[in-house]
Design a protein around this motif. Structure first.
Motif, short mmCIF file in Angstrom:
data_model
loop_
_atom_site.label_atom_id
_atom_site.label_comp_id
_atom_site.label_asym_id
_atom_site.label_seq_id
_atom_site.Cartn_x
_atom_site.Cartn_y
_atom_site.Cartn_z
N LEU A 181 31.44 -27.32 38.89
CA LEU A 181 31.38 -26.56 37.63
C LEU A 181 31.44 -27.52 36.45
N LEU A 184 28.20 -29.16 35.16
CA LEU A 184 27.40 -28.32 34.28
C LEU A 184 27.89 -28.42 32.84
N ALA A 185 29.21 -28.34 32.66
CA ALA A 185 29.78 -28.44 31.32
C ALA A 185 29.50 -29.81 30.69
N SER A 188 25.88 -29.98 29.56
CA SER A 188 25.68 -29.20 28.34
C SER A 188 26.18 -29.97 27.12
N TYR A 209 37.28 -32.50 31.14
CA TYR A 209 37.01 -31.16 31.68
C TYR A 209 38.17 -30.67 32.54
N ASP A 223 34.97 -24.08 30.75
CA ASP A 223 34.09 -23.21 31.53
C ASP A 223 33.65 -22.00 30.73
N ASP A 225 32.27 -20.06 27.03
CA ASP A 225 31.41 -20.34 25.89
C ASP A 225 32.19 -20.37 24.59
N ASP A 300 25.13 -19.13 30.13
CA ASP A 300 26.34 -19.83 30.53
C ASP A 300 27.53 -19.35 29.71
N THR A 303 30.58 -21.06 33.21
CA THR A 303 29.81 -21.99 34.02
C THR A 303 29.22 -21.32 35.27
N THR A 306 25.69 -19.65 35.26
CA THR A 306 24.52 -20.50 35.43
C THR A 306 24.27 -20.79 36.91
N LEU A 346 28.10 -23.15 26.21
CA LEU A 346 29.33 -23.88 26.48
C LEU A 346 29.66 -24.89 25.37
#
Length: 397
Positions: A181, A184-185, A188, A209, A223, A225, A300, A303, A306, A346
């Motif tokens: 996860l 992905l963050a 972004s 993170y 995780d 937005d 997203d 997370t 997505t 995010l």
């Protein structure tokens, strides 16, 4: 089968100032975006035949400021969730009820001007079997756990709680990890660093993170937005306008939508969601396949949403979204499938699917600036929604 979307193009794009707790009135943000989109399309307010929105800045105010009638969203196609207004505009131009329609979405952190839609007194015709409307104060059961209304009142369930349960189930079934996860963050945030409008642009590491405060296990702060103030608008025109459009027109190859789809958890294939049904609908309306897609802008709000879209759209098999994004190389700007190239919700900010559609169009036009995918994309997918509602569009240049 009616393929109304093929009669439509996205001819104009507009975006307002973006910020957090700006205090700017919603109508001001809306008109910034709307006027920019109309000008971008090479049009004037007198050219606009219709206006449609997703329940935010009251439509009468925008009609008064711009002119043009509202467009009916009841178009006989399964709902596309937050993208329903764009699909409604496509139907309107396909049926020649309009030639140019403005579509907009405005959000504000501190209350803003979002309107509330009263509960419908009609059964939901899209549910199978049809679901009768629930009277206020009546009970719904959550499996063995009892009355869902009592649980909601006691524990203030939110989308974070619901989606956290989906994510936990995915982890148990497929071995998906918290670190996946995180990739992905991180991706972004890396893309947001190239977007001057993004809310958060500072680099993020895996350590950053993982150290973020928890929200609803397994979700932490990064995780989720980012609430913002802002507005985004589009002009949807009939395809005949493509030859006169001053900007490279974006064509709509296929759309898909789903509503209901077992609600949040009543699905035999849980933790899948309505995104599965929307994606299937979209692919049924085109000869293109996932391998033809050069760019993905996927919802997203959390997370895991997505991850759900990556699998629903067929970019990877069930349970493989985690490994697909791991290391953030496949999904980088120069990767196999550039993903959420503007920073996503995010890091750039929560625009409920409209910024991702705006970004997909910019990328197809070749106008995304420092974050432009170098391998100029020909086909892009924009997908929004989670839980029981979802919509997606396949776009080409």
């Amino acid at each position: 089968m009616s393929t109304f979307e093929k009669d439509a193009i996205i001819s104009g794009l507009g975006i307002s100032r973006i910020g957090r707790r700006t205090g700017i009135p919603g109508i001001d943000l809306t008109m910034e975006a709307v006027r920019a989109a109309v000008a971008d399309a090479g049009l004037t307010p007198d050219d606009i035949d219709g206006i449609v929105t997703f329940g935010d800045t009251p439509l009468p105010e925008v009609i008064g400021a711009l002119g043009g009638p509202a467009v009916d969203q009841g178009y006989g196609f399964p709902t596309g969730g937050v993208l329903t207004p764009a699909m409604s505009a496509m139907v309107a131009v396909s049926e020649r009820r309009a030639r140019h329609v403005v579509v907009y979405r405005t959000v504000q952190m501190l209350g803003g001007t979002m309107t509330q839609t009263p509960p419908s007194s009609e059964p939901n015709p899209l549910a199978n079997p049809p679901v009768e409307p629930r009277a206020l104060g009546s009970s719904r059961k959550l499996g063995p756990f009892g009355d869902i209304d009592e649980l909601l009142a006691a524990h203030a369930y939110s989308a974070a709680n619901w989606l956290a349960m989906h994510c936990r189930r995915h982890m148990e079934l497929y071995g998906t990890t918290k670190e996946q996860l995180g990739w992905l963050a991180i991706n972004s945030r890396r893309n947001a660093g190239l977007n001057p409008l993004a809310a958060y642009r500072d680099p993020m590491t895996m350590a950053n993170y993982l150290a973020a405060r928890p929200v609803s296990t397994p979700f932490g702060l990064y995780d989720c937005d980012v609430p913002i103030d802002g507005s985004i608008a589009f002009v949807i025109s009939h395809a005949e306008y493509a030859r006169d459009c001053p900007q490279p027109p974006v064509a709509v190859e296929a759309v898909g939508g789903a509503y209901g789809s077992g609600g949040w958890f009543h699905r035999d294939d849980f933790p899948k969601m309505a995104s599965t049904d929307a994606a299937a609908e979209m692919w049924s309306r085109t000869d293109l396949t996932p391998s033809d897609v050069d760019l993905a802008e996927l919802y997203d709000g959390f997370t895991f949403l997505t991850f759900a879209w990556l699998e629903a759209l067929g970019f990877c098999a069930d349970g493989e979204a985690g490994s697909f994004v791991e290391g953030a190389t496949r999904i980088a700007l120069d990767g196999e499938l550039p993903l959420n190239t503007y920073g996503g919700q995010l890091s750039a900010g929560r625009m409920h699917g409209y910024w991702l559609l705006h970004e997909a169009c910019l990328q197809l036009r070749g106008q995304a600036g420092d974050r432009q995918v170098s391998r100029r994309p020909e086909v892009a997918v924009a997908a929004a929604g989670g839980g029981p509602i979802a919509g997606c569009l396949l776009l080409t240049r």
